[in-house]
Write a protein that holds these residues in place. Sequence first.
Motif, PDB file in Angstrom:
ATOM      1  N   ALA A   1      -7.829   0.072   5.775  1.00 48.74           N
ATOM      2  CA  ALA A   1      -6.835   1.087   5.049  1.00 48.74           C
ATOM      3  C   ALA A   1      -7.356   2.310   4.961  1.00 48.74           C
ATOM      4  CB  ALA A   1      -6.489   0.417   3.603  1.00 48.74           C
ATOM      5  N   PHE A   2      -6.714   3.129   5.680  1.00 52.89           N
ATOM      6  CA  PHE A   2      -7.079   4.545   5.544  1.00 52.89           C
ATOM      7  C   PHE A   2      -6.196   5.427   4.424  1.00 52.89           C
ATOM      8  CE2 PHE A   2      -7.852   3.492  10.246  1.00 52.89           C
ATOM      9  CZ  PHE A   2      -9.066   4.138  10.430  1.00 52.89           C
ATOM     10  N   VAL A   3      -6.939   5.654   3.428  1.00 53.59           N
ATOM     11  CA  VAL A   3      -6.421   5.929   2.045  1.00 53.59           C
ATOM     12  C   VAL A   3      -5.891   7.547   2.154  1.00 53.59           C
ATOM     13  CG1 VAL A   3      -6.842   6.284  -0.445  1.00 53.59           C
ATOM     14  CG2 VAL A   3      -7.971   4.500   0.836  1.00 53.59           C
ATOM     15  N   LYS A   4      -4.718   7.722   1.928  1.00 57.04           N
ATOM     16  CA  LYS A   4      -4.038   9.049   1.897  1.00 57.04           C
ATOM     17  C   LYS A   4      -3.926   9.488   0.722  1.00 57.04           C
ATOM     18  CE  LYS A   4      -3.846   8.994   6.357  1.00 57.04           C
ATOM     19  NZ  LYS A   4      -5.117   9.906   7.196  1.00 57.04           N
ATOM     20  N   GLY A   5      -3.535   8.736  -0.397  1.00 50.63           N
ATOM     21  CA  GLY A   5      -3.120   9.070  -1.647  1.00 50.63           C
ATOM     22  C   GLY A   5      -4.310   8.750  -2.516  1.00 50.63           C
ATOM     23  N   ASP A   6      -4.205   8.145  -3.796  1.00 49.72           N
ATOM     24  CA  ASP A   6      -5.140   7.779  -4.643  1.00 49.72           C
ATOM     25  C   ASP A   6      -6.023   6.832  -4.204  1.00 49.72           C
ATOM     26  OD1 ASP A   6      -6.611   7.722  -7.113  1.00 49.72           O
ATOM     27  OD2 ASP A   6      -4.637   7.226  -8.200  1.00 49.72           O
ATOM     28  N   VAL A   7      -7.139   6.699  -4.196  1.00 51.96           N
ATOM     29  CA  VAL A   7      -8.106   5.872  -3.810  1.00 51.96           C
ATOM     30  C   VAL A   7      -8.050   4.604  -4.751  1.00 51.96           C
ATOM     31  CG1 VAL A   7     -10.693   5.318  -3.362  1.00 51.96           C
ATOM     32  CG2 VAL A   7      -9.622   7.577  -2.769  1.00 51.96           C
ATOM     33  N   VAL A   8      -8.039   5.139  -6.011  1.00 50.88           N
ATOM     34  CA  VAL A   8      -7.765   3.903  -6.793  1.00 50.88           C
ATOM     35  C   VAL A   8      -6.625   3.244  -6.642  1.00 50.88           C
ATOM     36  CG1 VAL A   8      -7.808   3.279  -9.482  1.00 50.88           C
ATOM     37  CG2 VAL A   8      -9.293   4.949  -8.745  1.00 50.88           C
ATOM     38  N   GLU A   9      -5.324   3.504  -6.572  1.00 47.47           N
ATOM     39  CA  GLU A   9      -4.397   2.629  -6.305  1.00 47.47           C
ATOM     40  C   GLU A   9      -4.348   1.947  -5.123  1.00 47.47           C
ATOM     41  OE1 GLU A   9      -1.635   2.299  -8.323  1.00 47.47           O
ATOM     42  OE2 GLU A   9      -2.798   3.503  -9.835  1.00 47.47           O
ATOM     43  N   ALA A  10      -5.060   2.689  -3.924  1.00 47.60           N
ATOM     44  CA  ALA A  10      -5.097   1.721  -2.741  1.00 47.60           C
ATOM     45  C   ALA A  10      -6.206   0.694  -2.799  1.00 47.60           C
ATOM     46  CB  ALA A  10      -5.640   2.674  -1.660  1.00 47.60           C
TER      47      ALA A  10
ATOM     48  N   LEU B   1       0.838  -1.184   0.065  1.00 47.31           N
ATOM     49  CA  LEU B   1       0.045   0.001   0.012  1.00 47.31           C
ATOM     50  C   LEU B   1       0.924   1.349   0.076  1.00 47.31           C
ATOM     51  CD1 LEU B   1      -3.067  -0.957   2.382  1.00 47.31           C
ATOM     52  CD2 LEU B   1      -3.091  -0.684  -0.009  1.00 47.31           C
ATOM     53  N   GLY B   2       2.145   1.222   0.594  1.00 46.06           N
ATOM     54  CA  GLY B   2       3.062   2.176   0.509  1.00 46.06           C
ATOM     55  C   GLY B   2       2.323   3.706   1.051  1.00 46.06           C
ATOM     56  N   GLU B   3       2.593   4.711   0.032  1.00 41.04           N
ATOM     57  CA  GLU B   3       1.996   5.862   0.480  1.00 41.04           C
ATOM     58  C   GLU B   3       0.558   6.263   0.225  1.00 41.04           C
ATOM     59  OE1 GLU B   3       3.619   7.532  -3.908  1.00 41.04           O
ATOM     60  OE2 GLU B   3       4.712   6.728  -2.367  1.00 41.04           O
ATOM     61  N   HIS B   4      -0.010   5.172  -0.414  1.00 36.54           N
ATOM     62  CA  HIS B   4      -1.483   5.451  -0.702  1.00 36.54           C
ATOM     63  C   HIS B   4      -2.411   5.149   0.493  1.00 36.54           C
ATOM     64  CE1 HIS B   4      -0.187   5.605  -5.000  1.00 36.54           C
ATOM     65  NE2 HIS B   4       0.396   4.464  -4.921  1.00 36.54           N
ATOM     66  N   ALA B   5      -1.945   4.439   1.535  1.00 38.25           N
ATOM     67  CA  ALA B   5      -2.888   4.146   2.588  1.00 38.25           C
ATOM     68  C   ALA B   5      -2.184   3.606   3.654  1.00 38.25           C
ATOM     69  CB  ALA B   5      -3.825   3.076   2.133  1.00 38.25           C
ATOM     70  N   ARG B   6      -2.600   3.907   4.768  1.00 39.81           N
ATOM     71  CA  ARG B   6      -1.958   3.490   6.120  1.00 39.81           C
ATOM     72  C   ARG B   6      -2.927   2.210   6.628  1.00 39.81           C
ATOM     73  NH1 ARG B   6      -2.117   3.420  11.830  1.00 39.81           N
ATOM     74  NH2 ARG B   6      -4.080   4.721  11.934  1.00 39.81           N
ATOM     75  N   PHE B   7      -2.675   1.007   6.891  1.00 44.10           N
ATOM     76  CA  PHE B   7      -3.383  -0.139   7.237  1.00 44.10           C
ATOM     77  C   PHE B   7      -3.171  -0.362   8.531  1.00 44.10           C
ATOM     78  CE2 PHE B   7      -4.084  -4.859   7.183  1.00 44.10           C
ATOM     79  CZ  PHE B   7      -5.319  -4.949   6.415  1.00 44.10           C
ATOM     80  N   ALA B   8      -4.236  -0.523   8.964  1.00 44.55           N
ATOM     81  CA  ALA B   8      -4.526  -0.783  10.646  1.00 44.55           C
ATOM     82  C   ALA B   8      -5.397  -1.637  11.179  1.00 44.55           C
ATOM     83  CB  ALA B   8      -4.769   0.989  11.495  1.00 44.55           C
ATOM     84  N   VAL B   9      -4.956  -2.382  12.174  1.00 44.14           N
ATOM     85  CA  VAL B   9      -5.993  -3.424  12.813  1.00 44.14           C
ATOM     86  C   VAL B   9      -6.593  -2.404  13.922  1.00 44.14           C
ATOM     87  CG1 VAL B   9      -6.013  -5.190  14.130  1.00 44.14           C
ATOM     88  CG2 VAL B   9      -4.437  -5.311  12.611  1.00 44.14           C
ATOM     89  N   VAL B  10      -8.003  -2.868  13.640  1.00 47.89           N
ATOM     90  CA  VAL B  10      -8.812  -1.905  14.798  1.00 47.89           C
ATOM     91  C   VAL B  10      -9.792  -2.829  15.439  1.00 47.89           C
ATOM     92  CG1 VAL B  10      -8.852  -0.055  13.175  1.00 47.89           C
ATOM     93  CG2 VAL B  10     -10.600  -1.603  12.936  1.00 47.89           C
ATOM     94  N   LYS B  11     -10.550  -2.182  16.643  1.00 51.95           N
ATOM     95  CA  LYS B  11     -11.247  -2.817  17.386  1.00 51.95           C
ATOM     96  C   LYS B  11     -12.410  -2.310  17.201  1.00 51.95           C
ATOM     97  CE  LYS B  11      -8.643  -3.547  21.758  1.00 51.95           C
ATOM     98  NZ  LYS B  11      -8.916  -4.838  21.786  1.00 51.95           N
ATOM     99  N   ASN B  12     -13.571  -3.229  16.725  1.00 53.50           N
ATOM    100  CA  ASN B  12     -14.833  -2.711  16.177  1.00 53.50           C
ATOM    101  C   ASN B  12     -15.720  -1.850  17.098  1.00 53.50           C
ATOM    102  OD1 ASN B  12     -14.269  -4.451  14.087  1.00 53.50           O
ATOM    103  ND2 ASN B  12     -15.307  -6.339  15.107  1.00 53.50           N
ATOM    104  N   THR B  13     -15.635  -2.167  18.397  1.00 51.46           N
ATOM    105  CA  THR B  13     -16.537  -1.084  19.219  1.00 51.46           C
ATOM    106  C   THR B  13     -15.939   0.313  18.983  1.00 51.46           C
ATOM    107  OG1 THR B  13     -15.240  -1.801  21.131  1.00 51.46           O
ATOM    108  CG2 THR B  13     -17.355  -2.856  20.917  1.00 51.46           C
ATOM    109  N   LEU B  14     -14.756   0.322  19.141  1.00 53.55           N
ATOM    110  CA  LEU B  14     -14.031   1.643  19.392  1.00 53.55           C
ATOM    111  C   LEU B  14     -14.183   2.376  17.855  1.00 53.55           C
ATOM    112  CD1 LEU B  14     -10.609   1.162  21.277  1.00 53.55           C
ATOM    113  CD2 LEU B  14     -12.930   1.992  21.986  1.00 53.55           C
ATOM    114  N   THR B  15     -14.053   1.578  16.816  1.00 52.19           N
ATOM    115  CA  THR B  15     -14.225   2.280  15.391  1.00 52.19           C
ATOM    116  C   THR B  15     -15.682   2.402  15.301  1.00 52.19           C
ATOM    117  OG1 THR B  15     -12.560   0.581  14.896  1.00 52.19           O
ATOM    118  CG2 THR B  15     -13.877   1.225  13.030  1.00 52.19           C
ATOM    119  N   LYS B  16     -16.762   1.901  15.575  1.00 52.40           N
ATOM    120  CA  LYS B  16     -18.165   2.302  15.543  1.00 52.40           C
ATOM    121  C   LYS B  16     -18.282   3.542  16.285  1.00 52.40           C
ATOM    122  CE  LYS B  16     -20.182  -2.178  15.034  1.00 52.40           C
ATOM    123  NZ  LYS B  16     -21.146  -3.276  15.601  1.00 52.40           N
ATOM    124  N   ILE B  17     -17.809   3.689  17.435  1.00 48.71           N
ATOM    125  CA  ILE B  17     -18.035   5.206  17.913  1.00 48.71           C
ATOM    126  C   ILE B  17     -17.131   6.144  17.168  1.00 48.71           C
ATOM    127  CG2 ILE B  17     -17.480   6.343  19.923  1.00 48.71           C
ATOM    128  CD1 ILE B  17     -17.513   3.710  21.567  1.00 48.71           C
TER     129      ILE B  17
END
Length: 191
Positions: free
Chosen positions: A81-90, A43-59
Amino acid sequence: MAKADKAAAIAELKEEFQSSSGAVLTEYRGLTVAQMKELRTTLGEHARFAVVKNTLTKIAATDAGLDDEFKSLLQGPSAIAFVKGDVVEAAKGLRDFAKANPMLVIKGGYIDGKSMNAEEVTKLADLESREVLLAKLAGAMKGSMANAAALFNALPTQAAQLAEALRAKREEAGETADAPAAEAAAEAPAE
């Protein structure tokens, strides 16, 4: 997790949602640490990939103004994957990695204010990159401008060709430019 840690995690996720141009939700169950590292590299510069907890993410998603359709996808082990660059590339990076590693499942996403299901994210990945689309648009516009310039240039050229053809036709018929004037002088009564 302490209450302060949860509040900080929610604030961080909310900031990620608000500052990202999109977020693609995946299930990572069965991926090794090495595969997760490879995905982050892909994903490189296009996105930041992070494992999340569902309950906190819902809030955080509620606080960021995301709709219920996205929040309903938060079930089971989730990573975003939080997209920071080009959405299509991510989206392409995630799709290609999922093809090579079937344990990564794309659940859906939230892109440009709209929730998307897994199929729509895959369709997005099939698009060409933003740069390619802009280049095609520029080429089409340049072609239109060239056609307009040729059309505007053709009008005076055709008028000149028509005048030349008319002059040549008169010459063939034996008329000269002075012939009508000579005829008019001959018809005038002599004084």
